[in-house]
Design a protein around this motif. Structure first.
Motif, short mmCIF file in Angstrom:
data_model
loop_
_atom_site.label_atom_id
_atom_site.label_comp_id
_atom_site.label_asym_id
_atom_site.label_seq_id
_atom_site.Cartn_x
_atom_site.Cartn_y
_atom_site.Cartn_z
N GLN A 188 69.85 -30.81 -58.69
CA GLN A 188 70.86 -30.55 -57.66
C GLN A 188 71.06 -29.06 -57.48
N LYS A 189 71.10 -28.34 -58.60
CA LYS A 189 71.30 -26.90 -58.54
C LYS A 189 70.13 -26.25 -57.79
N LYS A 246 70.18 -27.63 -53.93
CA LYS A 246 71.35 -27.32 -53.12
C LYS A 246 71.73 -25.85 -53.15
N GLU A 250 76.92 -20.39 -62.03
CA GLU A 250 78.02 -20.91 -62.86
C GLU A 250 78.86 -21.91 -62.07
N ALA A 251 79.10 -21.59 -60.79
CA ALA A 251 79.90 -22.50 -59.97
C ALA A 251 79.19 -23.85 -59.87
N ALA A 252 77.89 -23.81 -59.60
CA ALA A 252 77.13 -25.06 -59.49
C ALA A 252 77.19 -25.82 -60.81
N ASP A 253 77.03 -25.10 -61.92
CA ASP A 253 77.08 -25.75 -63.24
C ASP A 253 78.47 -26.32 -63.51
N SER A 254 79.49 -25.54 -63.17
CA SER A 254 80.84 -25.96 -63.55
C SER A 254 81.27 -27.22 -62.79
N TYR A 255 80.63 -27.49 -61.66
CA TYR A 255 80.96 -28.74 -60.95
C TYR A 255 80.07 -29.90 -61.39
N GLY A 256 79.27 -29.64 -62.44
CA GLY A 256 78.49 -30.73 -63.02
C GLY A 256 77.21 -31.04 -62.27
N SER A 257 76.59 -30.02 -61.69
CA SER A 257 75.31 -30.25 -61.02
C SER A 257 74.23 -30.51 -62.05
N THR A 258 73.28 -31.37 -61.72
CA THR A 258 72.10 -31.50 -62.55
C THR A 258 71.16 -30.34 -62.20
#
Lengths: 283, 400
Positions: free
Chosen positions: A201-202, A205, A190-198
């Motif tokens: 990227q998710k 990274k 969720e953190a990765a998604d909430s910062y707008g990762s594609t």
């Protein structure tokens, strides 16, 4: 009672599979020939390269790698030196190099195919539901059965051996990759998604780094399974330590059989410990 | 100005969404709906707006749908129906690409268990948002270091999250959110995993921070004291529905229903009630007109020994005691001006009762509540204590 069952005539399942194999071998003959040639050449080249290295250098090199991979402990390094000298002493060095080649090729191909399939499985429940039973099938089917299509496609030699090994050794990498990615904590995703990762990227990274140790455990299994299959593949002409076991079996030479067997065990222990020690956490 | 507008947003998890929605309209409870349809109501018909620069607290017990609601705002969860506007843009309708852009530039989220990536250092964690945006390495490093510096965490930048305490990890979580310089901060139970002392410290830091940066903050909590402490406005949720929205004061003094009341009962009232809630009508005497005899008569009538002295404009002048008035009357004086005592403490009406308690226990006289020189009321020890212990929030009697 049996009469009722006999109502259904015997299904020619075996014929169907034969027909399918015939169809594949006839229609993809060029592809298989190409793969056979390319595979054989590159594996020969690799074995020759290994043979170019003087055994003493090879042994020391592996010992040094083992020393550093195990955080500068002497145990594995000492085992490498004694074990490999034993194999050299028993005149099995060339066979060992062939086995190394087969295991390296089979494992690398299995990993290259397995990790993306595992990623696909982790991202799509539909894919997971389709792939899971196929993996079960691949793992429970006796390994010998894969030798038959391997021979049909590629004749005899190293390439069919690697082909059968890849099929046999693939499932753990796929399963563990899937598991590792699905185990990444939901909050981090969720953190990765909430910062707008594609999605990429998710994956790169966050998910793959966190799944790394699980994936490495799968790779370790794949390497060991491919070693066990490489031995069986000696039945279709794959060279290596397996061939010595097989010929000892055929001639009932208990001593030779055990020597080749012990050499395989030594090799297995070395690659197992080495792949495991690559799997350390740094955080 | 409206920053976030949520209109009739509903989220149903599971199958049979349509029949579940019908049951909600029939006012069936969450468990009944789950038993009948197998669907879970996450959020039902939520409507509210969050103004720019405001701390908006969404509060409820676990399972009330508050975590679902905050995730609908950045669409970590897609709504079943309804519209959510951020700066007028309907984010429930935007495509993936635009959604990513909004998440990268407009809003950052802070998580209950910090949501830090264990394999990245503190600095790498802090620059994550900038990294996925494609900010060049040098620039994002500078910004991340600045955000860490503001949080006092720069010395730890090369450590891994597991090496830091919970409070420090959450400061990193906050620094990571702020490094992005978003308009909106979404904080999901951000302080709930911290121990009480650290939590209070973090609340103070958040309030300080808000003074400086003026973000729009949506804050989720299950702790009413926390909600009252930091929230400009509070939305109370139960079973996926918003039951009441208002300032902490409004919710405490006018609970919308028994549920809200039961929620507010265990609040430490001294922390939220102000002087205005506890002050009573003073006995006053106009020193420009009245003399000692009138004062004595008034005090006898009201059964008090002290009257507050004011002028025609109701400006606070001090107080008159009964014994002084009696003595002046015996001396035959006509004016009260000579006997006004001025050693009475005064407090403003918006002061917290908590802060008054110290003053009131030290003071020999009642305390005057004064705003811009005008006398509004008076605080008497007994009434203040009664207000704190009263359960309906209106205790303390007639507010003038």
């Amino acid at each position: 009672m049996n009469k009722m069952l006999d109502v259904i005539p015997a299904l020619p399942v075996a014929d169907w599979i034969e027909n399918l194999m015939d169809f594949l071998t006839e229609n993809f003959a060029n592809l298989f020939t190409f793969l056979q040639k390319a595979g054989q050449n590159s594996m020969d080249a690799f074995t020759n390269l290994l043979m170019l290295i003087p055994p003493i250098i090879f042994i020391l090199l592996v010992a040094v790698i083992a020393f550093f991979a195990t955080k500068k402990k002497f145990g594995l390094a000492a085992f490498v030196i004694i074990g490999l000298i034993f194999i050299y002493n028993q005149q099995l060095w060339e066979q060992l190099m062939s086995t190394v080649t087969l295991v390296v090729f089979a494992s690398i191909i299995a990993i290259i195919i397995g990790i993306p399939i595992g990623i696909l499985m982790s991202k799509s429940t539909i894919a997971e539901n389709i792939i899971k039973p196929i993996l079960d099938f691949m793992q429970t089917m006796p390994g010998f059965v894969y030798l038959i299509p391997a021979v049909a496609f590629f004749g005899i030699g190293m390439v069919p051996g690697v082909f059968a090994s890849v099929i046999f050794a693939l499932p753990p990498t796929v399963r563990f990759t899937n598991l590792g990615i699905r185990q990444v904590p939901k909050e981090l995703v969720e953190a990765a998604d909430s910062y707008g990762s594609t999605g990429w990227q998710k994956l790169i990274k966050l998910e793959l780094p966190l799944a790394k140790s699980t994936i490495m455990a799968g790779i370790n299994q794949t390497v060991l399974l491919s070693l066990s299959m490489v031995v069986i593949a000696s039945m279709i002409g794959a060279p290596g330590l397996g061939r010595d076991v097989l010929s000892a079996l055929q001639r009932a030479q208990v001593g030779n059989g055990f020597v080749a067997g012990i050499s395989l065990v030594i090799f297995a222990i070395i690659i197992d410990r080495l792949t495991q020690s690559l799997n350390k956490k740094k955080y | 100005m409206e920053k976030i507008k949520v209109e009739h947003v509903t989220k149903v998890f599971g199958k049979n969404i349509g029949s579940a929605l019908k049951l909600v309209e029939q006012k069936k409870s969450k468990t009944e709906i789950l038993n009948q349809t197998g669907a879970t109501i996450g959020v039902y018909d939520a409507t509210f707006t969050v103004n720019e620069g405001e701390i908006f607290v969404i509060m409820g017990l676990s399972g009330s749908g508050k975590s679902t609601l905050i995730r609908l705002l950045n669409r970590l969860i897609d709504p079943t129906s309804g519209n959510i506007y951020i700066d007028g843009q309907n984010i429930s309708k935007v495509n993936k690409h635009e959604l990513r852009k909004i998440r990268r530039e407009k809003m950052s989220m802070v998580f209950q268990n910090f949501g830090l990536f264990p394999h990245r250092t503190i600095l790498q964690n802090t620059e994550y948002g900038l990294e996925v945006r494609g900010v060049p390495k040098e620039e994002r490093r500078l910004k991340a270091e600045k955000a860490l510096d503001n949080a006092g965490l720069l010395p730890y930048k090369d450590q891994y999250p597991s090496q830091l305490s919970g409070g420090m990890q959450q400061r990193v979580g906050l620094a990571r959110a702020l490094a992005n310089d978003p308009d909106i901060l979404l904080m999901d139970e951000a302080f709930s995993a911290l121990d009480p002392l650290i939590r209070k410290e973090m609340q103070d830091e958040l309030l300080d921070l808000q003074q400086r940066v003026k973000k729009t903050i949506v804050f989720i909590t299950h702790d009413l004291n926390e909600a009252l402490r930091i929230g400009d406005r509070i939305a109370l949720m139960k079973d996926g529905q918003i039951i009441q929205i208002g300032t902490g004061e409004e919710i405490l003094t006018n609970p919308a229903n028994d549920y809200v009341r039961s929620f507010t009962e265990d609040v430490d009232r001294s922390k939220v009630l102000t002087v205005e809630n506890a002050m009573i009508r003073p006995v006053t005497i106009n020193v420009e007109v009245d003399g000692p005899k009138v004062a004595l008569q008034l005090m006898r009538e009201e059964k008090v020994s002290v009257a507050l002295a004011i002028d025609k404009q109701r400006n606070f002048k001090g107080y008159i005691t009964a014994s002084d008035a009696l003595a002046a009357s015996k001396r035959g004086e006509m004016s009260l001006k000579e006997i006004i005592r001025t050693d009475m403490q005064t407090v403003p009406p918006d002061m917290l009762i908590q802060d008054v308690l110290g003053i009131i226990s030290d003071s020999p006289t009642p305390i005057a509540v004064v705003k811009e020189g005008k006398l509004l009321g008076v605080l008497i020890r007994g009434v203040v204590i009664e207000t704190l212990s009263s359960s309906n929030g209106n205790g303390g009697g007639n507010n003038e």
